[in-house]
Motif scaffolding. Structure first.
Motif, PDB file in Angstrom:
ATOM      1  N   GLY A   1      51.622  49.407 -34.708  1.00  0.00           N
ATOM      2  CA  GLY A   1      50.231  49.712 -35.036  1.00  0.00           C
ATOM      3  C   GLY A   1      49.672  50.818 -34.175  1.00  0.00           C
ATOM      4  N   ILE A   2      50.053  50.828 -32.915  1.00  0.00           N
ATOM      5  CA  ILE A   2      49.614  51.890 -32.013  1.00  0.00           C
ATOM      6  C   ILE A   2      50.177  53.231 -32.472  1.00  0.00           C
ATOM      7  N   ALA A   3      51.459  53.248 -32.793  1.00  0.00           N
ATOM      8  CA  ALA A   3      52.078  54.493 -33.270  1.00  0.00           C
ATOM      9  C   ALA A   3      51.401  54.995 -34.530  1.00  0.00           C
ATOM     10  N   ARG A   4      51.093  54.080 -35.463  1.00  0.00           N
ATOM     11  CA  ARG A   4      50.433  54.486 -36.719  1.00  0.00           C
ATOM     12  C   ARG A   4      49.043  55.067 -36.444  1.00  0.00           C
ATOM     13  N   HIS A   5      48.348  54.514 -35.451  1.00  0.00           N
ATOM     14  CA  HIS A   5      47.005  55.003 -35.133  1.00  0.00           C
ATOM     15  C   HIS A   5      47.031  56.497 -34.807  1.00  0.00           C
ATOM     16  N   TYR A   6      48.104  56.941 -34.168  1.00  0.00           N
ATOM     17  CA  TYR A   6      48.165  58.334 -33.719  1.00  0.00           C
ATOM     18  C   TYR A   6      48.829  59.275 -34.724  1.00  0.00           C
ATOM     19  N   GLU A   7      49.502  58.737 -35.714  1.00  0.00           N
ATOM     20  CA  GLU A   7      50.171  59.595 -36.694  1.00  0.00           C
ATOM     21  C   GLU A   7      49.143  60.275 -37.598  1.00  0.00           C
ATOM     22  N   ILE A   8      49.205  61.600 -37.689  1.00  0.00           N
ATOM     23  CA  ILE A   8      48.337  62.362 -38.574  1.00  0.00           C
ATOM     24  C   ILE A   8      49.219  63.317 -39.367  1.00  0.00           C
ATOM     25  N   SER A   9      49.181  63.188 -40.661  1.00  0.00           N
ATOM     26  CA  SER A   9      50.025  64.016 -41.520  1.00  0.00           C
ATOM     27  C   SER A   9      49.673  65.498 -41.356  1.00  0.00           C
ATOM     28  N   GLY A  10      50.712  66.316 -41.189  1.00  0.00           N
ATOM     29  CA  GLY A  10      50.522  67.757 -41.130  1.00  0.00           C
ATOM     30  C   GLY A  10      49.783  68.248 -39.892  1.00  0.00           C
ATOM     31  N   LEU A  11      49.840  67.480 -38.795  1.00  0.00           N
ATOM     32  CA  LEU A  11      49.043  67.816 -37.617  1.00  0.00           C
ATOM     33  C   LEU A  11      49.411  69.185 -37.031  1.00  0.00           C
ATOM     34  N   GLU A  12      50.682  69.483 -36.936  1.00  0.00           N
ATOM     35  CA  GLU A  12      51.059  70.765 -36.336  1.00  0.00           C
ATOM     36  C   GLU A  12      50.498  71.936 -37.135  1.00  0.00           C
TER      37      GLU A  12
ATOM     38  N   LEU B   1      40.498  67.550 -33.112  1.00  0.00           N
ATOM     39  CA  LEU B   1      41.479  67.919 -34.126  1.00  0.00           C
ATOM     40  C   LEU B   1      42.638  66.928 -34.159  1.00  0.00           C
ATOM     41  N   VAL B   2      43.002  66.392 -32.993  1.00  0.00           N
ATOM     42  CA  VAL B   2      44.126  65.466 -32.891  1.00  0.00           C
ATOM     43  C   VAL B   2      43.726  64.048 -33.282  1.00  0.00           C
ATOM     44  N   MET B   3      42.426  63.782 -33.379  1.00  0.00           N
ATOM     45  CA  MET B   3      41.952  62.426 -33.662  1.00  0.00           C
ATOM     46  C   MET B   3      41.846  62.119 -35.152  1.00  0.00           C
ATOM     47  N   GLY B   4      41.963  63.109 -36.001  1.00  0.00           N
ATOM     48  CA  GLY B   4      41.903  62.849 -37.426  1.00  0.00           C
ATOM     49  C   GLY B   4      40.503  62.945 -38.004  1.00  0.00           C
ATOM     50  N   GLU B   5      40.342  62.445 -39.235  1.00  0.00           N
ATOM     51  CA  GLU B   5      39.114  62.643 -39.999  1.00  0.00           C
ATOM     52  C   GLU B   5      37.897  61.929 -39.395  1.00  0.00           C
ATOM     53  N   ASP B   6      38.130  60.818 -38.681  1.00  0.00           N
ATOM     54  CA  ASP B   6      37.009  60.083 -38.102  1.00  0.00           C
ATOM     55  C   ASP B   6      36.785  60.423 -36.630  1.00  0.00           C
ATOM     56  N   ALA B   7      37.131  61.645 -36.254  1.00  0.00           N
ATOM     57  CA  ALA B   7      37.007  62.068 -34.860  1.00  0.00           C
ATOM     58  C   ALA B   7      35.570  61.932 -34.346  1.00  0.00           C
ATOM     59  N   ARG B   8      34.594  62.307 -35.158  1.00  0.00           N
ATOM     60  CA  ARG B   8      33.198  62.250 -34.717  1.00  0.00           C
ATOM     61  C   ARG B   8      32.787  60.814 -34.378  1.00  0.00           C
ATOM     62  N   THR B   9      33.201  59.874 -35.210  1.00  0.00           N
ATOM     63  CA  THR B   9      32.861  58.463 -34.968  1.00  0.00           C
ATOM     64  C   THR B   9      33.533  57.966 -33.693  1.00  0.00           C
ATOM     65  N   LYS B  10      34.786  58.294 -33.521  1.00  0.00           N
ATOM     66  CA  LYS B  10      35.519  57.879 -32.319  1.00  0.00           C
ATOM     67  C   LYS B  10      34.851  58.426 -31.054  1.00  0.00           C
ATOM     68  N   ILE B  11      34.496  59.694 -31.093  1.00  0.00           N
ATOM     69  CA  ILE B  11      33.875  60.320 -29.929  1.00  0.00           C
ATOM     70  C   ILE B  11      32.495  59.720 -29.664  1.00  0.00           C
ATOM     71  N   ALA B  12      31.726  59.467 -30.735  1.00  0.00           N
ATOM     72  CA  ALA B  12      30.391  58.882 -30.568  1.00  0.00           C
ATOM     73  C   ALA B  12      30.476  57.490 -29.948  1.00  0.00           C
ATOM     74  N   ASN B  13      31.427  56.681 -30.382  1.00  0.00           N
ATOM     75  CA  ASN B  13      31.571  55.334 -29.840  1.00  0.00           C
ATOM     76  C   ASN B  13      32.013  55.362 -28.383  1.00  0.00           C
ATOM     77  N   LEU B  14      32.929  56.267 -28.065  1.00  0.00           N
ATOM     78  CA  LEU B  14      33.360  56.398 -26.675  1.00  0.00           C
ATOM     79  C   LEU B  14      32.226  56.905 -25.804  1.00  0.00           C
ATOM     80  N   THR B  15      31.493  57.897 -26.283  1.00  0.00           N
ATOM     81  CA  THR B  15      30.383  58.448 -25.499  1.00  0.00           C
ATOM     82  C   THR B  15      29.340  57.385 -25.194  1.00  0.00           C
ATOM     83  N   ALA B  16      29.052  56.514 -26.162  1.00  0.00           N
ATOM     84  CA  ALA B  16      28.087  55.440 -25.944  1.00  0.00           C
ATOM     85  C   ALA B  16      28.543  54.518 -24.821  1.00  0.00           C
TER      86      ALA B  16
END
Length: 280
Positions: free
Chosen positions: A7-18, A248-263
């Motif tokens: 599950g951890i590995a899947r969390h970080y996998e982003i198709s076409g990241l390079e 860019l490395v966090m995927g489509e929900d990067a803004r949400t992830k960053i907002a939750n961490l910032t809080a």
């Protein structure tokens, strides 16, 4: 732990990241055919503070040219390339996510650093290296996915030579409080194992390390994300694409992830913490 690793590995996998990374850099005027490690710095340092945080951590390690350095949870290779370029280290990176390993190796080859860095797939809790294989080790924003900090520390101690430095830069819990998901390292609480500095210290000591330096970096983290938001707002106001960054490395929900961490950072619940450990 083995049951949550997929599950951890899947969390970080982003198709076409390079290709996303290369396209974002090309949009800023980078000539991809002449790509350098410095060009990648905006996107290949997947932790709070980016390359500035990497520099400050590595500067404290006292690395000498030719030192054998292990990067535990090496991601797409930014810190490994920085250490090879700026400290002359011979760096091996290990990461749970095969996609990250492949991208790290590919990017190193693109910038002519495949002879100075190598990347392998594997678990930080069961590393495929012999005892005393490395002179130094580092881990940047990885321990939050590892429930068994004692095993992390014992594995680091096993693969390090006596007297070796282990530099830790992880997000740690400073006080009680609920976390809102997703965050950059986890989609939900089942793969998030944020621990206190006390936990890191006690497990490190049990593994034979001594703590030689420690520094909480909460204010640094809050400022880092404030500057990121300002850059994105400025780009939006000008009708431009936002500059490439860790999102860019966090995927489509990067803004949400960053907002939750910032809080959580602003609430004093979490903060990145540097910890320098020495074996023996």
């Amino acid at each position: 732990m083995a049951t949550v690793e997929p599950g951890i590995a899947r969390h970080y996998e982003i198709s076409g990241l390079e290709q996303r990374i290369l396209a974002a850099l090309a949009d800023t005027g980078v000539e991809i055919a002449l790509l350098s490690a410095d060009d990648l710095a905006a996107v290949d340092e997947f932790h709070i503070g980016g390359v500035a945080a990497t520099r400050e951590l590595i500067d404290q390690m006292g690395l000498k040219p030719g030192v054998r350095l292990l990067d535990i949870g090496s991601g797409i290779g930014g810190p490994a390339r920085f250490a090879a370029n700026n400290a002359g280290a011979d760096v091996t990176g290990i990461d749970l996510t095969q996609g990250y390993v492949d991208i790290a190796a590919s990017l190193s080859k693109r910038v002519g650093m495949d002879g100075k860095t190598r990347f392998v797939q594997g678990s930080a809790l069961d590393m495929p290296f012999d005892k005393a294989s490395f002179d130094a080790a580092m881990i940047l924003h990885v321990g939050m996915n590892l429930a068994d900090k004692r095993k992390l520390m014992s594995e680091a101690a096993r693969v390090l030579k006596s007297g070796g430095v282990f530099a830790v830069y992880d997000v740690m819990r400073l006080k009680d409080g609920a976390l809102t998901y997703p965050v950059p390292w986890a989609s939900d609480e089942t793969t998030s194992f944020v621990a206190t500095p006390d936990n890191y210290r006690s497990t490190a000591t049990a593994a034979g390390f001594s703590v030689t330096a420690e520094r909480p970096r909460g204010a640094f983290a809050i400022e880092f994300f404030a500057k990121m938001r300002a850059r994105m707002a400025a780009a939006q106001a000008e009708g431009k694409k936002p500059p490439p960054g860790v999102g860019l490395v966090m995927g489509e929900d990067a803004r949400t992830k960053i907002a939750n961490l910032t809080a959580a950072l602003e609430g004093g619940i979490l903060a990145p913490v540097e910890m320098l450990l020495r074996l023996g």
